[in-house]
Motif scaffolding. Structure first.
Motif, PDB file in Angstrom:
ATOM      1  N   ASP A   1      36.907  38.342  41.686  1.00  0.00           N
ATOM      2  CA  ASP A   1      36.115  38.603  40.386  1.00  0.00           C
ATOM      3  C   ASP A   1      35.553  39.732  39.791  1.00  0.00           C
ATOM      4  O   ASP A   1      35.836  40.727  39.436  1.00  0.00           O
ATOM      5  N   ASP A   2      35.040  39.891  41.377  1.00  0.00           N
ATOM      6  CA  ASP A   2      34.471  42.102  42.136  1.00  0.00           C
ATOM      7  C   ASP A   2      36.224  42.953  41.937  1.00  0.00           C
ATOM      8  O   ASP A   2      35.473  43.565  41.639  1.00  0.00           O
TER       9      ASP A   2
ATOM     10  N   GLN B   1      37.239  32.864  44.650  1.00  0.00           N
ATOM     11  CA  GLN B   1      36.809  33.373  42.949  1.00  0.00           C
ATOM     12  C   GLN B   1      35.550  34.011  43.020  1.00  0.00           C
ATOM     13  O   GLN B   1      36.232  35.428  41.590  1.00  0.00           O
ATOM     14  N   GLU B   2      34.811  34.153  43.356  1.00  0.00           N
ATOM     15  CA  GLU B   2      33.983  35.172  43.118  1.00  0.00           C
ATOM     16  C   GLU B   2      34.102  36.661  43.633  1.00  0.00           C
ATOM     17  O   GLU B   2      34.482  37.565  42.985  1.00  0.00           O
ATOM     18  N   ASP B   3      35.077  36.319  44.800  1.00  0.00           N
ATOM     19  CA  ASP B   3      35.771  37.851  45.430  1.00  0.00           C
ATOM     20  C   ASP B   3      36.556  38.377  44.214  1.00  0.00           C
ATOM     21  O   ASP B   3      36.663  39.517  44.000  1.00  0.00           O
TER      22      ASP B   3
END
Length: 445
Positions: free
Chosen positions: A353-354, A349-351
């Motif tokens: 978003d980036d 999820q963080e990846d």
């Protein structure tokens, strides 16, 4: 050769009709707007058909999870052939056994029916249904996300075909101008006004332009075939594009607003969020193995041993409890695995978003650049056209060389091509920005 009763003429007529039919099939013309192209690509997409199958699979998994709430019902029975066993009944009334050697047993028949209805299983059934529903919704969102990608690919293919056809039209126009110039220069050379090598340079330029036209036509045919395959049209169909579909890009919001819209609208973000919820539910399912299983049970038994025993109406009802002591040390590893899956999805999820933030910024910069190119190439067309007129006048007055005249002609053609391509590329850049923000599908409805 003579034909009787007009048979030969009839055959010739049929052959000609067949040839016309084949020619008509080979030269099928399809008028196609961008909206129609998108609809056809979505309808015939192999990827979306695969997605629909995955949705069906996920829906079946939900039904399977719900079916675990239903009772288990089992029936078993056997018919046995026996040897001559020694049968010895022992009763409490004499303290001694009663010999029953007179009883002859040669076969046995029995049947058992059991039903078990789960009352409690550590909430594993309920959590299993919840997890399956999350994955079903994620599969649907995956299909929507792939649909957006297909729409964008269709726009790109449509624009590529437009660019290829535009290049053919512009180069054809330049070929006609070059051939006309060849005639003029040939006449001048015959009258001794023009040097032979200058005529050869002009004719060489025409040959180069004709080669460019052949290359452009080949590219257009390949782009046409690519569209036919993508849309499920006959491979030899000739697509006529609607130039009004190559719409001018509109205004866009600021990058920060687009990033916010992406978080709200991107289907891949929502699908990943649902998979995170499914993983979190998986932890609860694993923990449920610490608890016993309780079920309402019932059964029926019947048996017949000829000459010895008959049992009917043996009905039983009760509550059963099952607990595996090994779960005390085996379940911890399952919980750790479920937590690890959840952590992987959080990292994904963080990846994502980036990557989305970068995609939006990249698409935004490309869009601004495409609009700037349109402005520059519009000026370039005016400048190249005026430069060619001036150079031609100078050439007529022997102030510039033939090479300079030909260079001015090439610059004029290149400026026109660059402008046509820039307009088409700006449309693609605009739609890429919409796709990055998750707005493309709604914009094309």
């Amino acid at each position: 050769m003579k034909y009787k009763n007009g048979t030969g003429l009839l055959l010739i007529g049929l052959l000609l009709l067949g040839c016309r039919t084949l020619l008509a099939q080979d030269s099928t013309v399809v008028n196609l707007t961008l909206r129609q192209a998108i609809d056809l690509s979505v309808k015939n997409s192999k990827q979306l058909k695969n997605n629909r199958a995955k949705i069906d699979e996920a829906t079946a998994a939900v039904r399977e999870a719900k079916d675990r709430r239903l009772p288990d019902f089992k029936i078993s029975g056997s018919y046995l052939r026996l040897n001559n066993p020694n049968v010895n009944f022992k009763t409490s009334s004499g303290g001694a056994g009663t010999d029953s050697n007179n009883v002859k047993v040669s076969s046995a028949l029995y049947g058992i029916a059991n039903i078990s209805y789960p009352l409690y299983s550590g909430m594993r059934v309920q959590y299993g249904i919840e997890s399956a529903k999350y994955l079903e919704q994620a599969a649907m969102l995956d299909a929507d996300n792939n649909k957006e990608a297909i729409i964008f690919n269709t726009i790109g293919a449509y624009v590529n075909l437009y660019k290829a056809k535009a290049a053919v039209d512009l180069v054809k126009e330049n070929v006609e101008q070059s051939r006309q110039r060849d005639k003029e220069f040939s006449s001048l050379e015959k009258n001794g006004i023009l040097a032979r090598n200058d005529l050869l340079r002009v004719q060489l330029q025409t040959s180069n332009v004709e080669l460019s036209l052949a290359d452009a036509e080949s590219n257009a045919r390949l782009a046409n075939i690519n569209m036919n395959i993508m849309l499920g049209l006959p491979e030899k169909a000739s697509i006529v594009l609607d130039s009004s579909s190559i719409e001018a890009p509109g205004d866009v919001a600021a990058v920060a607003d687009l990033e916010k819209q992406a978080l709200e609208n991107r289907k891949d973000i929502k699908a990943l969020s649902l998979r995170q919820k499914s993983a979190a539910t998986g932890i609860k399912i694993a923990r449920g193995e610490f608890y016993p299983g309780i079920a309402l049970t019932g059964g029926y038994a019947a048996a017949d041993i000829p000459g010895l025993l008959t049992i009917t109406n043996a009905v039983n009802v009760g509550i059963g409890v099952q607990y595996s002591l090994s779960s005390l040390w085996k379940t911890k590893a399952k919980i750790q695995q479920a937590k690890a899956r959840e952590q992987q999805l959080l990292a994904d999820q963080e990846d994502l978003d980036d990557r989305i933030r970068y995609q939006i910024n990249e698409a935004y910069e490309n869009y601004l650049l495409s609009r700037k190119k349109i402005e520059v190439y519009e000026k370039a067309i005016t400048q190249a056209t005026e430069n060619y007129k001036i150079t031609r006048n100078k050439y007529n007055n022997s102030l510039v060389t033939t090479t300079e005249l030909l260079d001015a002609d090439v610059a004029q053609l290149q400026a026109k091509l660059n402008h046509a391509f820039a307009q088409a590329d700006a449309m693609v850049a605009y739609n890429k920005l919409l796709q990055s923000a998750g707005l493309l599908q709604s914009a094309k409805k």
